[in-house]
Motif scaffolding. Structure first.
Motif, mmCIF file in Angstrom:
data_model
loop_
_atom_site.group_PDB
_atom_site.id
_atom_site.type_symbol
_atom_site.label_atom_id
_atom_site.label_comp_id
_atom_site.label_asym_id
_atom_site.label_seq_id
_atom_site.Cartn_x
_atom_site.Cartn_y
_atom_site.Cartn_z
ATOM 1 N N ASN A 1 -10.854 12.684 -4.226
ATOM 2 C CA ASN A 1 -11.199 11.452 -4.961
ATOM 3 C C ASN A 1 -10.008 10.541 -5.199
ATOM 4 O O ASN A 1 -9.836 9.985 -6.281
ATOM 5 N N THR A 2 -9.163 10.383 -4.180
ATOM 6 C CA THR A 2 -7.997 9.522 -4.309
ATOM 7 C C THR A 2 -7.852 8.619 -3.085
ATOM 8 O O THR A 2 -8.475 8.841 -2.050
ATOM 9 N N ILE A 3 -6.993 7.635 -3.246
ATOM 10 C CA ILE A 3 -6.569 6.778 -2.141
ATOM 11 C C ILE A 3 -5.044 6.815 -2.129
ATOM 12 O O ILE A 3 -4.406 6.638 -3.170
ATOM 13 N N SER A 4 -4.472 7.086 -0.972
ATOM 14 C CA SER A 4 -3.015 7.088 -0.833
ATOM 15 C C SER A 4 -2.546 5.701 -0.432
ATOM 16 O O SER A 4 -3.099 5.084 0.474
ATOM 17 N N ILE A 5 -1.517 5.212 -1.124
ATOM 18 C CA ILE A 5 -0.895 3.940 -0.792
ATOM 19 C C ILE A 5 0.289 4.258 0.130
ATOM 20 O O ILE A 5 1.163 5.051 -0.232
ATOM 21 N N ILE A 6 0.297 3.652 1.317
ATOM 22 C CA ILE A 6 1.298 3.981 2.320
ATOM 23 C C ILE A 6 2.187 2.776 2.605
ATOM 24 O O ILE A 6 1.694 1.671 2.834
ATOM 25 N N ASP A 7 3.484 3.006 2.584
ATOM 26 C CA ASP A 7 4.457 1.991 2.987
ATOM 27 C C ASP A 7 4.517 2.038 4.507
ATOM 28 O O ASP A 7 5.013 3.011 5.092
ATOM 29 N N THR A 8 3.996 0.998 5.156
ATOM 30 C CA THR A 8 3.918 1.016 6.618
ATOM 31 C C THR A 8 5.281 0.878 7.286
ATOM 32 O O THR A 8 5.447 1.273 8.437
ATOM 33 N N ALA A 9 6.265 0.365 6.586
ATOM 34 C CA ALA A 9 7.605 0.238 7.160
ATOM 35 C C ALA A 9 8.263 1.610 7.324
ATOM 36 O O ALA A 9 8.930 1.880 8.316
ATOM 37 N N SER A 10 8.036 2.494 6.322
ATOM 38 C CA SER A 10 8.660 3.823 6.372
ATOM 39 C C SER A 10 7.658 4.936 6.680
ATOM 40 O O SER A 10 8.045 6.090 6.831
ATOM 41 N N ASN A 11 6.355 4.575 6.736
ATOM 42 C CA ASN A 11 5.285 5.543 7.007
ATOM 43 C C ASN A 11 5.271 6.678 5.990
ATOM 44 O O ASN A 11 5.099 7.848 6.344
ATOM 45 N N THR A 12 5.492 6.323 4.702
ATOM 46 C CA THR A 12 5.478 7.321 3.640
ATOM 47 C C THR A 12 4.478 6.916 2.561
ATOM 48 O O THR A 12 4.224 5.728 2.335
ATOM 49 N N VAL A 13 3.940 7.919 1.873
ATOM 50 C CA VAL A 13 3.029 7.678 0.756
ATOM 51 C C VAL A 13 3.873 7.263 -0.442
ATOM 52 O O VAL A 13 4.800 7.974 -0.841
ATOM 53 N N THR A 14 3.549 6.096 -1.023
ATOM 54 C CA THR A 14 4.313 5.599 -2.164
ATOM 55 C C THR A 14 3.588 5.801 -3.488
ATOM 56 O O THR A 14 4.217 5.778 -4.536
ATOM 57 N N ASP A 15 2.261 5.994 -3.431
ATOM 58 C CA ASP A 15 1.484 6.193 -4.652
ATOM 59 C C ASP A 15 0.137 6.784 -4.271
ATOM 60 O O ASP A 15 -0.292 6.686 -3.123
ATOM 61 N N THR A 16 -0.512 7.403 -5.235
ATOM 62 C CA THR A 16 -1.864 7.916 -5.055
ATOM 63 C C THR A 16 -2.694 7.455 -6.237
ATOM 64 O O THR A 16 -2.285 7.611 -7.382
ATOM 65 N N VAL A 17 -3.845 6.852 -5.952
ATOM 66 C CA VAL A 17 -4.707 6.292 -6.989
ATOM 67 C C VAL A 17 -5.990 7.110 -7.049
ATOM 68 O O VAL A 17 -6.653 7.308 -6.036
ATOM 69 N N LYS A 18 -6.331 7.622 -8.248
ATOM 70 C CA LYS A 18 -7.558 8.387 -8.453
ATOM 71 C C LYS A 18 -8.719 7.417 -8.658
ATOM 72 O O LYS A 18 -8.575 6.429 -9.361
ATOM 73 N N ILE A 19 -9.861 7.688 -8.020
ATOM 74 C CA ILE A 19 -11.052 6.867 -8.200
ATOM 75 C C ILE A 19 -12.250 7.766 -8.456
ATOM 76 O O ILE A 19 -12.208 8.963 -8.180
ATOM 77 N N ARG A 20 -13.309 7.176 -9.018
ATOM 78 C CA ARG A 20 -14.544 7.930 -9.252
ATOM 79 C C ARG A 20 -15.278 8.120 -7.933
ATOM 80 O O ARG A 20 -15.529 7.162 -7.215
ATOM 81 N N GLY A 21 -15.619 9.339 -7.624
ATOM 82 C CA GLY A 21 -16.344 9.623 -6.397
ATOM 83 C C GLY A 21 -15.416 9.612 -5.199
ATOM 84 O O GLY A 21 -14.373 8.973 -5.203
#
Length: 53
Positions: free
Chosen positions: A7-27
């Motif tokens: 139940n999350t979405i990963s925020i990815i920095d496309t310049a470095s191809n790394t996950v910069t944050d993870t956001v929890k969502i309902r469902g």
């Protein structure tokens, strides 16, 4: 990146191809869409819009 299993979405920095944050969502997110200018992200669970950033 939509992570339906936890139940999350990963925020990815496309310049470095790394996950910069993870956001929890309902469902579990079934998919995401990003506006062409990259300023907004939309996530859906089934047919319901659950968030925009």
């Amino acid at each position: 990146m939509a992570n339906a299993g936890d139940n999350t979405i990963s925020i990815i920095d496309t310049a470095s191809n790394t996950v910069t944050d993870t956001v929890k969502i309902r469902g579990g997110p079934n998919g995401i869409a990003i506006t062409p200018d990259g300023t907004k992200l939309y996530a859906v669970t089934g047919s319901t819009l659950v968030m925009s950033m």
